[in-house]
Design a protein around this motif. Sequence first.
Motif, PDB file in Angstrom:
ATOM      1  N   GLU A  68      39.134 -58.053  -7.407  1.00 49.24           N
ATOM      2  CA  GLU A  68      37.865 -58.147  -8.117  1.00 49.24           C
ATOM      3  C   GLU A  68      37.515 -56.818  -8.791  1.00 49.24           C
ATOM      4  OE1 GLU A  68      34.168 -60.915  -7.088  1.00 49.24           O
ATOM      5  OE2 GLU A  68      34.564 -59.390  -5.585  1.00 49.24           O
ATOM      6  N   LEU A  69      37.747 -55.716  -8.081  1.00 48.53           N
ATOM      7  CA  LEU A  69      37.507 -54.392  -8.646  1.00 48.53           C
ATOM      8  C   LEU A  69      38.421 -54.148  -9.849  1.00 48.53           C
ATOM      9  CD1 LEU A  69      36.199 -51.577  -8.600  1.00 48.53           C
ATOM     10  CD2 LEU A  69      37.941 -50.905  -6.936  1.00 48.53           C
ATOM     11  N   ALA A  70      39.691 -54.492  -9.709  1.00 50.83           N
ATOM     12  CA  ALA A  70      40.636 -54.315 -10.825  1.00 50.83           C
ATOM     13  C   ALA A  70      40.189 -55.122 -12.037  1.00 50.83           C
ATOM     14  CB  ALA A  70      42.043 -54.725 -10.390  1.00 50.83           C
ATOM     15  N   HIS A  71      39.726 -56.342 -11.796  1.00 49.94           N
ATOM     16  CA  HIS A  71      39.236 -57.188 -12.894  1.00 49.94           C
ATOM     17  C   HIS A  71      38.027 -56.551 -13.569  1.00 49.94           C
ATOM     18  CE1 HIS A  71      38.082 -60.878 -15.044  1.00 49.94           C
ATOM     19  NE2 HIS A  71      36.851 -60.467 -14.784  1.00 49.94           N
ATOM     20  N   ASP A  72      37.055 -56.105 -12.777  1.00 50.24           N
ATOM     21  CA  ASP A  72      35.837 -55.513 -13.327  1.00 50.24           C
ATOM     22  C   ASP A  72      36.142 -54.260 -14.144  1.00 50.24           C
ATOM     23  OD1 ASP A  72      34.402 -57.532 -12.096  1.00 50.24           O
ATOM     24  OD2 ASP A  72      33.693 -56.273 -10.443  1.00 50.24           O
ATOM     25  N   VAL A 123      37.040 -51.547 -19.562  1.00 53.82           N
ATOM     26  CA  VAL A 123      37.928 -50.865 -20.512  1.00 53.82           C
ATOM     27  C   VAL A 123      38.110 -51.724 -21.757  1.00 53.82           C
ATOM     28  CG1 VAL A 123      40.300 -50.024 -20.892  1.00 53.82           C
ATOM     29  CG2 VAL A 123      39.107 -49.492 -18.751  1.00 53.82           C
ATOM     30  N   TYR A 124      38.370 -53.011 -21.568  1.00 52.45           N
ATOM     31  CA  TYR A 124      38.551 -53.921 -22.705  1.00 52.45           C
ATOM     32  C   TYR A 124      37.304 -53.951 -23.589  1.00 52.45           C
ATOM     33  CZ  TYR A 124      38.996 -58.225 -25.371  1.00 52.45           C
ATOM     34  OH  TYR A 124      39.040 -59.141 -26.402  1.00 52.45           O
ATOM     35  N   ASP A 125      36.135 -54.110 -22.977  1.00 53.84           N
ATOM     36  CA  ASP A 125      34.890 -54.198 -23.743  1.00 53.84           C
ATOM     37  C   ASP A 125      34.647 -52.928 -24.550  1.00 53.84           C
ATOM     38  OD1 ASP A 125      34.438 -56.734 -22.688  1.00 53.84           O
ATOM     39  OD2 ASP A 125      32.926 -56.059 -21.237  1.00 53.84           O
ATOM     40  N   ARG A 126      34.845 -51.767 -23.930  1.00 55.14           N
ATOM     41  CA  ARG A 126      34.606 -50.507 -24.641  1.00 55.14           C
ATOM     42  C   ARG A 126      35.635 -50.300 -25.751  1.00 55.14           C
ATOM     43  NH1 ARG A 126      31.167 -47.289 -26.870  1.00 55.14           N
ATOM     44  NH2 ARG A 126      31.861 -45.145 -26.905  1.00 55.14           N
ATOM     45  N   ARG A 127      36.900 -50.604 -25.458  1.00 60.35           N
ATOM     46  CA  ARG A 127      37.956 -50.433 -26.472  1.00 60.35           C
ATOM     47  C   ARG A 127      37.684 -51.304 -27.685  1.00 60.35           C
ATOM     48  NH1 ARG A 127      42.086 -53.360 -27.980  1.00 60.35           N
ATOM     49  NH2 ARG A 127      42.131 -54.713 -26.156  1.00 60.35           N
TER      50      ARG A 127
END
Length: 175
Positions: A104-108, A113-117
């Motif tokens: 869950e932590l890895a997903h979050d 990272v995806y959203d900011r990129r």
Amino acid sequence: MTGERYTIEIEPEVRLRLEDLPAHHYVIVEQKVDRLAENPTTLGEPYTRHLSGKLRELRFDLGGSAQGGTVVNHAEWKTRRHRKLLGEEVEENPEYDRLYEEAELAHDLGQLVYDRRTALGLSQTELAERCGMKQPQISRIEGGGTVPTIPLLRRLARALDAELTIELTPHTQAA
């Protein structure tokens, strides 16, 4: 949760692949399925891809190789967490719980990272160049396939023109 929790139907060939997974990979898959079940219409890239109607493809990374399968938001597979939510008896398994929380932590982190990129209009390759990495490493992070170390998070934050904030908060106790 954003609304009704969906149950998940898995194609037979995907079910066969799941049966062969090591336990720690199976937990990662269950965590991704839970995310899809709880957010069936809003969980998007890089985790799912809309195919048609209520048909979505769920993608996840299990140690460097992208895995996935086509799933439908409606019928059969209940994850351990779903069975708990339904009040069904589920055996205690601290190792499973630990692995689930890590997934869950890895997903979050990957979603952040995806959203900011994407907000910056960067490709995975451009982000990788900014922080001295290779594109597949960025893909693995965004896909929730790994929990980055704090030094790596710091490099990612700099490359994403962002601040890294780590906070410890006390657990709230029920009255």
